[in-house]
Design an enzyme around this catalytic site. Structure first.
Site, PDB file in Angstrom:
ATOM      1  N   GLU A  50      75.878  -8.086 -27.881  1.00 27.41           N
ATOM      2  CA  GLU A  50      76.573  -7.355 -26.815  1.00 27.41           C
ATOM      3  C   GLU A  50      75.577  -6.825 -25.790  1.00 27.41           C
ATOM      4  O   GLU A  50      74.439  -6.483 -26.125  1.00 27.41           O
ATOM      5  CB  GLU A  50      77.393  -6.185 -27.362  1.00 27.41           C
ATOM      6  CG  GLU A  50      78.726  -6.557 -27.958  1.00 27.41           C
ATOM      7  CD  GLU A  50      78.713  -6.549 -29.464  1.00 27.41           C
ATOM      8  OE1 GLU A  50      79.770  -6.772 -30.073  1.00 27.41           O
ATOM      9  OE2 GLU A  50      77.628  -6.330 -30.047  1.00 27.41           O
ATOM     10  N   THR A  51      76.054  -6.769 -24.550  1.00 28.13           N
ATOM     11  CA  THR A  51      75.351  -6.144 -23.438  1.00 28.13           C
ATOM     12  C   THR A  51      76.362  -5.221 -22.768  1.00 28.13           C
ATOM     13  O   THR A  51      77.525  -5.597 -22.589  1.00 28.13           O
ATOM     14  CB  THR A  51      74.861  -7.198 -22.435  1.00 28.13           C
ATOM     15  OG1 THR A  51      73.926  -8.068 -23.094  1.00 28.13           O
ATOM     16  CG2 THR A  51      74.187  -6.557 -21.240  1.00 28.13           C
TER      17      THR A  51
END
Length: 288
Positions: A50-51
């Site tokens: 995830e970002t």
């Protein structure tokens, strides 16, 4: 396309007090003005599970808003991005409206995050309500058996524990069985599968967890807050697990994550809380 700007960014390791042992998270602190396409492209480029992108809140009760992207698309909620994004916001000078608790706005609504007394690097989020729960359908259970390459008598339960990412929880007989899994990710298509098994009493952790999300471009996630939240709501709620325990996750990927789970029965903080340490590894600017 917007004119490129230098935006503050950090990479944090979540669910570990030791760098490189948890689940990394890239956070863009100054994300206002970025398009959906830019956010998605950066998430694909980092290739992390995830970002996240910090934005001004739209709900007056929230302290900040976060958007969460995997390499395969956007999520309404995820656990390690919640803890990491909150720490990044605090480190960047964020001051919560209410002392002692930060309110995050995301796709599932408002999520509370609080600091754990006596553990300065540890944050905890309140598990959001399950969107879908109950036993998996027979056709889904059959797909799970194929995808995990196991037989039905190896499984103690399969339930929907969806709090945003669409989790399906699978309980195996013990932690060793969890570690031994070699999934068929083609057969798993369309499912996000979390697996849990217990260790013998007295060890460093109480249960072993693994998370498989091939449709999101992450065959196995190192350490997963949303999954652990759903598993806790299922297994504490059914009396299988105690009100407080520690989950280990990430062994198959060379990690050693620790997820601290607690169910508080009553009072101001009533509910299931998922806690983990957050360690900053990289800080700088992003030209995007």
């Amino acid at each position: 396309m917007n004119t490129p700007l230098d935006r503050r960014t950090v990479v944090l390791d979540v669910f570990t007090a030791e760098p490189l042992k948890g689940n990394p998270l890239a956070v863009v602190i100054d994300a206002e003005g970025l398009s959906d396409a830019q956010m998605a492209a950066y998430a694909r480029w980092t290739n992390l599970s995830e970002t996240t992108f910090l934005l001004p809140p739209t709900d007056p009760a929230a302290d900040y808003r976060v958007r969460i992207f995997t390499p395969g698309g956007e999520l309404p909620f995820a656990g390690h991005p919640t803890l990491g994004s909150c720490q990044a916001w605090l480190d960047a000078g964020g001051v919560p409206r209410e002392a002692g608790v930060v309110v995050q706005e995301c796709g599932v609504g408002l999520v509370q995050v609080r600091q754990i007394d006596g553990a300065p690097s540890r944050l905890a989020f309140s598990a959001p309500p399950l969107r879908r729960s109950g036993p998996a359908e027979p056709v889904v259970m059959a797909q799970v058996m194929r995808a995990l390459r196991i037989c039905a008598d190896a499984v103690l339960g399969v339930e929907w524990i969806d709090n945003g990412p669409g989790w399906l929880g699978v309980r195996l007989r013990d932690a060793a069985a969890v570690r031994a899994l070699v999934p068929d990710f083609v057969a798993m298509r369309g499912l996000n599968v979390g697996v849990i098994g217990a260790w013998p009493a007295g060890g460093a952790v109480d249960v072993e967890v693994r998370a498989f999300v091939p449709d999101l471009g992450v065959p196995e996630d190192p350490v997963t807050g949303s999954l652990n939240a759903g598993l806790a709501q299922w297994l504490i709620g059914s009396g299988v697990l105690p009100a407080r325990y520690v989950a280990g996750q990430g062994h198959a990927l060379g990690r050693d994550g620790r997820v601290h789970v607690e169910h508080i029965a009553a009072g101001e903080w009533a509910g299931v809380w998922i806690a983990g340490d957050v360690t900053r590894c990289i800080a700088g600017t992003l030209r995007l």
